[in-house]
Design a protein around this motif. Structure first.
Motif, PDB file in Angstrom:
ATOM      1  N   PHE A 265       0.828  -1.219   0.000  1.00 17.00           N
ATOM      2  CA  PHE A 265       0.000   0.000   0.000  1.00 17.00           C
ATOM      3  C   PHE A 265       0.861   1.267   0.000  1.00 17.00           C
ATOM      4  CE2 PHE A 265      -2.283  -3.369   2.305  1.00 17.00           C
ATOM      5  CZ  PHE A 265      -3.426  -3.473   1.521  1.00 17.00           C
ATOM      6  N   ASP A 266       0.313   2.340  -0.571  1.00 19.66           N
ATOM      7  CA  ASP A 266       0.988   3.646  -0.427  1.00 19.66           C
ATOM      8  C   ASP A 266       0.186   4.583   0.481  1.00 19.66           C
ATOM      9  OD1 ASP A 266      -1.017   4.034  -2.286  1.00 19.66           O
ATOM     10  OD2 ASP A 266       0.251   4.970  -3.809  1.00 19.66           O
ATOM     11  N   LEU A 268      -2.285   4.385   4.147  1.00 18.48           N
ATOM     12  CA  LEU A 268      -2.945   3.632   5.220  1.00 18.48           C
ATOM     13  C   LEU A 268      -3.825   4.615   5.983  1.00 18.48           C
ATOM     14  CD1 LEU A 268      -1.185   1.239   7.759  1.00 18.48           C
ATOM     15  CD2 LEU A 268      -2.778   2.966   8.535  1.00 18.48           C
ATOM     16  N   LEU A 290       2.883  -0.941   4.396  1.00 17.26           N
ATOM     17  CA  LEU A 290       2.934   0.396   3.789  1.00 17.26           C
ATOM     18  C   LEU A 290       4.343   0.644   3.237  1.00 17.26           C
ATOM     19  CD1 LEU A 290       1.187   3.004   3.445  1.00 17.26           C
ATOM     20  CD2 LEU A 290       2.197   3.829   5.571  1.00 17.26           C
ATOM     21  N   GLY A 294       5.296   6.151   2.359  1.00 19.55           N
ATOM     22  CA  GLY A 294       3.831   6.126   2.261  1.00 19.55           C
ATOM     23  C   GLY A 294       3.187   6.988   3.354  1.00 19.55           C
ATOM     24  N   ALA A 296       0.180   7.855   6.198  1.00 20.10           N
ATOM     25  CA  ALA A 296      -0.808   7.282   7.127  1.00 20.10           C
ATOM     26  C   ALA A 296      -1.632   8.413   7.738  1.00 20.10           C
ATOM     27  CB  ALA A 296      -0.106   6.493   8.220  1.00 20.10           C
ATOM     28  N   LYS A 343       5.622   7.068   6.417  1.00 26.11           N
ATOM     29  CA  LYS A 343       6.366   5.861   6.781  1.00 26.11           C
ATOM     30  C   LYS A 343       7.852   6.144   6.606  1.00 26.11           C
ATOM     31  CE  LYS A 343       6.967   1.296   7.319  1.00 26.11           C
ATOM     32  NZ  LYS A 343       7.029   0.454   6.126  1.00 26.11           N
TER      33      LYS A 343
END
Ligand SMILES: C[S@@+](CC[C@H](N)C(=O)[O-])C[C@H]1O[C@@H](n2cnc3c(N)ncnc32)[C@H](O)[C@@H]1O
Length: 344
Positions: A265-266, A268, A290, A294, A296, A343
């Motif tokens: 994922f990029d 979250l 992630l 990325g 969040a 991230k």
């Protein structure tokens, strides 16, 4: 009273935190008084206008949602005529600086339930006409050159003129309004819409999102609308209108029951109404999914109003995998706030 007076606003119940932030930013000499208890207050800054604005812009407060300087402040009996007189006096004074033909957004507020004070909407309508006809200004609602803010209480009226970026938020009192759509899955969608604005993000630029605590699906629906593929995790049911979507994967499970390939994922997002430390533990367990760099977006429940401590704890708990970019109590947050991490 001497020195510059301002009007500050937070979400209801969080003015004390906003005042703490102001003391930290402007110094311990700042003084406060209530206009709408728990929500709106005046404060007297020990710094001058430019220094006050610069201090706030250097480090945007988390809980202070909106502020404006009381360029005009007067005792009044609460009639529209007095309000119009005070505002026109201020406009006369600033006429040269405002510039002919500039656009101006008039934002008028009063404490809830003050039925004896003029209705903000009708006062605004009167002022819009005057500003156009008498002063050659162009009244608009959004994206204005100037904002004229008015706050009315029983007995006192405050008015100030600013550039939009000087108020923290260019919405009246920082109250960001989105139009409710027909068939909207949940009001929670507004929280993620507001987060996108507040953190300067564009969800169109992401591809794969993991939504933890997704049901009934307001956040998931927004991300699908933005063109992302979404994996929604929640033991509770997603709204049936989302279920057949070709870019949606729905896992009816708890967050600690799912596992994904690293870097899948990029984006979250997590909006679980849980204790903040439990939530941080679950997010950390899923951090590997992630990509590095990325984004969040995480909602944090504020337990017992120990707000600053909760932020510190989540930041610390996630520090092994994430770097906090910005924390903001959004207008659509209730007893919670929203954090934006990258991230590491
Ligand atoms: C505030 S709602 C989320 C609203 C959602 N963001 C929306 O836009 O519709 C919180 C959700 O978290 C879910 N939840 C709570 N604990 C969870 C867990 N351990 N794992 C996954 N979801 C959980 C709940 O079932 C609930 O549906």
């Amino acid at each position: 009273m001497s020195g510059r007076v301002w009007v500050g606003t937070s979400n209801r119940g969080f003015a004390q935190q906003a005042q703490e932030e102001l003391k930290r930013l402007l110094g311990p000499a700042v003084r406060f008084g209530w206009l709408a208890p728990g929500e709106t207050f005046w404060f007297q800054s020990p710094l001058n206008r430019e220094e006050t604005i610069a201090a706030i812009q250097r480090q945007e407060p988390i809980f202070l949602r909106h502020l404006f300087p009381a360029d005009a402040e007067k005792e009044w009996t609460g009639t529209s005529e007095e309000a119009i007189g005070a505002v026109c006096g201020l406009i006369e004074q600033e006429r040269a600086a405002l510039g002919l033909g500039s656009s101006i957004a008039v934002q008028i507020r009063k404490p809830e339930g003050e039925s004896q004070l003029p209705a903000p909407s009708s006062l605004k309508a009167e002022l819009d006409v005057l500003l156009e006809q008498e002063y050659g200004l162009r009244p608009v609602v959004r994206e204005s050159d100037w904002i004229l803010s008015v706050y009315m209480t029983r007995g006192r009226l405050y008015a100030g003129i600013t550039r939009p970026e000087q108020n923290i938020s260019d919405w009246s009192g920082g109250a960001v309004r989105f139009r409710k759509e027909e068939g909207q899955v949940s009001r929670a969608k507004f929280k993620l819409l507001e987060a996108e604005l507040a953190f300067g993000l564009d969800f169109h630029s992401y591809r794969q999102a993991l939504d933890i605590g997704a049901a009934p699906g307001g956040w998931t629906s927004l991300l699908l609308e933005r063109g992302l593929a979404v994996t929604a995790v929640d033991p509770a049911k997603l709204d049936p209108s989302l279920l057949g979507h070709p870019r949606l994967t729905y896992l009816a499970k708890k967050a600690d029951e799912v596992k994904f390939e690293p870097g899948k994922f990029d984006l979250l997002v997590c909006d679980m109404s849980w204790s903040h430390r439990q939530m941080a533990k679950l997010v950390l367990q899923l951090a590997e999914a992630l990509q590095s760099g990325g984004t969040a977006i995480i909602t944090v429940k504020l337990m017992h109003k120990k707000a600053f401590q909760s932020i510190r704890e989540v930041e610390e708990d996630l520090s092994g995998a994430f770097t906090l970019q910005k924390a903001k109590q959004l207008f659509h947050n209730r007893d919670e706030l929203t954090l934006f991490f990258l991230k590491s």
